[in-house]
Design an enzyme around this catalytic site. Structure first.
Site, PDB file in Angstrom:
ATOM      1  N   GLY A 178      49.956  72.611  76.963  1.00  0.00           N
ATOM      2  CA  GLY A 178      48.814  72.629  77.868  1.00  0.00           C
ATOM      3  C   GLY A 178      48.297  74.023  78.137  1.00  0.00           C
ATOM      4  O   GLY A 178      48.201  74.867  77.237  1.00  0.00           O
ATOM      5  N   THR A 211      50.550  73.663  71.084  1.00  0.00           N
ATOM      6  CA  THR A 211      49.472  72.780  71.528  1.00  0.00           C
ATOM      7  C   THR A 211      48.454  72.635  70.404  1.00  0.00           C
ATOM      8  O   THR A 211      48.377  73.495  69.511  1.00  0.00           O
ATOM      9  CB  THR A 211      48.778  73.334  72.784  1.00  0.00           C
ATOM     10  OG1 THR A 211      47.705  72.469  73.164  1.00  0.00           O
ATOM     11  CG2 THR A 211      48.197  74.723  72.524  1.00  0.00           C
ATOM     12  N   SER A 222      45.192  72.044  71.366  1.00  0.00           N
ATOM     13  CA  SER A 222      43.928  72.346  72.030  1.00  0.00           C
ATOM     14  C   SER A 222      43.606  73.833  71.909  1.00  0.00           C
ATOM     15  O   SER A 222      44.370  74.684  72.373  1.00  0.00           O
ATOM     16  CB  SER A 222      43.991  71.954  73.509  1.00  0.00           C
ATOM     17  OG  SER A 222      42.895  72.503  74.211  1.00  0.00           O
ATOM     18  N   CYS A 277      43.184  54.186  85.901  1.00  0.00           N
ATOM     19  CA  CYS A 277      44.565  54.634  85.730  1.00  0.00           C
ATOM     20  C   CYS A 277      45.351  54.519  87.037  1.00  0.00           C
ATOM     21  O   CYS A 277      46.511  54.083  87.030  1.00  0.00           O
ATOM     22  CB  CYS A 277      44.591  56.062  85.211  1.00  0.00           C
ATOM     23  SG  CYS A 277      44.030  56.224  83.505  1.00  0.00           S
TER      24      CYS A 277
END
Length: 410
Positions: free
Chosen positions: A179, A199, A201, A361
């Site tokens: 993250g 990661t 990302s 959620c």
């Protein structure tokens, strides 16, 4: 009209008033809370909402064709959740459920990178508007009902660290799905360990690397932009928070085999993931299509079976029941409070899409079978102490003090 007729056989608990596409008022339920009035602004919804409601209700809300006139979106989805078991009495819903339950997501490296970018490479400003100061995008840990989000996320990092047996000096730790770097920073600062994070990302990687440098930890804290399957070497500790949901059911054996390859003989691993408390099932189709493409939620039976086939030993499991519901409540309230700023970044349709995602959620954790599990694994049974006292002792010894500030993403 098909959808109003379907609701008549399904909604037995709660109070739902539907104004259909022709302006007719239909009432359902037993007159008890929650109460909700919904308007459909297009006649075709009277049919399309009945064909695949788990997907099309969210799409209609996102497109502004389904509006909540009394009550809230939370009330609407709570009514749906409380009556969910009645869906199986409708023949095509039952057939659709049985068919999709067998779906298993395949997630090769190229597709995994694309799927991660779809969600995690959105504007940094977006995440700053609803996450905590450390930008933790996973289930927090509430030790008290009075904990705010920042405190609960600090609790989560400490709770995870307590399960990793970090007393030994100069440990090498691998963070799979690192993250924005918050957990890696915590482990490096609190234990003096050498930490590597991976990661997919691009934006998360850039932020994490900058944070490591700003903290003066670049010599023993680094982050790589790579798939976990491309990592090599061996580590004393491996931790993964919120990544397993993106592995794909077809890749569970591959994941645990790789985990075993990366873990030292006397190593300890900790897997933190969302899952189902009941039978295996696919992820909600709205979430998969619009929010987390490629994602899949495991049941514990699937995880235990895959771990067993890898030769790893499950040494501890904890189920976090309502912690994620509370986390999502904080995120939802922050998101709605910052709605105009999110709309300025994107548009109103994006805001409705994310509101639906966050509410859906939260409902799943409060009223359905979603939960979070933390699974500790090792290669040898004698790696872990006989009792769990070491976890409690470590958390108490490392509880926050007045001089410690909550870290912030700069």
């Amino acid at each position: 009209m098909l959808f109003p007729a379907v609701l008549k056989s399904i909604v037995r608990t709660g109070s739902l008033r539907l104004i259909d596409g022709a302006g007719r008022i239909n009432e359902y339920g037993n007159g008890t809370p929650p109460y909700c009035t919904v308007r459909l602004s297009a006649r075709h919804l009277d049919y399309t909402l009945a064909l695949n409601p788990e997907l099309s209700i969210g799409e209609a809300y996102m497109d502004g064709l389904l509006t909540v006139e009394e009550g809230t979106l939370f009330d609407l989805l709570e009514i749906a959740a409380r009556n969910y078991s009645n869906f199986e009495q409708v023949a095509w819903f039952s057939l659709l459920s049985r068919t999709t339950r067998r779906l298993k997501q395949h997630n090769p490296i190229g597709r995994a990178r694309h799927n991660v970018a779809h969600h995690y490479d959105l504007s940094d400003q977006l995440y700053d508007l609803f996450l905590d100061k450390d930008r933790q995008y996973s289930c927090a840990y509430f030790t008290s009902k009075d904990d705010n989000l920042d405190t609960a996320q600090e609790n989560k990092k400490r709770h995870i660290a307590a399960k990793l047996l970090l007393e030994r000096p100069r440990l090498k730790i691998l963070d799979l799905g690192s993250g924005w770097g918050g957990l890696g920073l915590y482990l490096a600062e609190e234990t003096g360990a050498d930490v590597t994070g991976v990661t997919l990302s691009v934006k998360q990687h850039q932020v994490a690397e900058a944070r490591a440098a700003a903290a003066g930890l670049a010599d023993r804290l680094r982050f790589h932009l790579r798939d976990y399957r491309e990592e090599s070497g061996q580590y004393d500790r491996v931790v993964s928070v919120g990544m397993f949901e993106h592995v794909g059911k077809k890749n569970y054996d591959e994941f645990f085999a790789k985990l075993g390859e990366l873990l030292a003989t006397d190593g300890v691993a900790l897997l933190h993931s969302i899952g189902y408390a009941d039978a295996p099932a696919p992820i909600n189709p709205f979430i998969r299509k619009y929010i987390f493409p490629g994602a899949d939620l495991p049941s514990l039976s699937e995880v235990f079976a895959a771990a067993d086939r890898s030769g790893l030993i499950v040494t501890d499991v904890e189920i976090l029941r309502l912690h994620y519901a509370e986390t999502l409540r904080h995120w939802r309230e922050r998101f709605i409070a910052n709605w105009p700023r999110v709309a300025a970044l994107y548009d109103e349709r994006f805001c409705r899409m994310w509101e639906f995602y966050l509410v859906l959620c939260e409902i799943g954790f409060r009223f359905r079978s979603m939960m979070v599990f933390q699974m500790q694994l090792a290669k040898r049974a004698d790696t872990i102490p006989l009792t769990r006292d070491y976890m409690v002792n470590w958390e108490r010894a490392n509880a926050p003090t007045a001089h410690r500030r909550i870290r912030t993403v700069e």
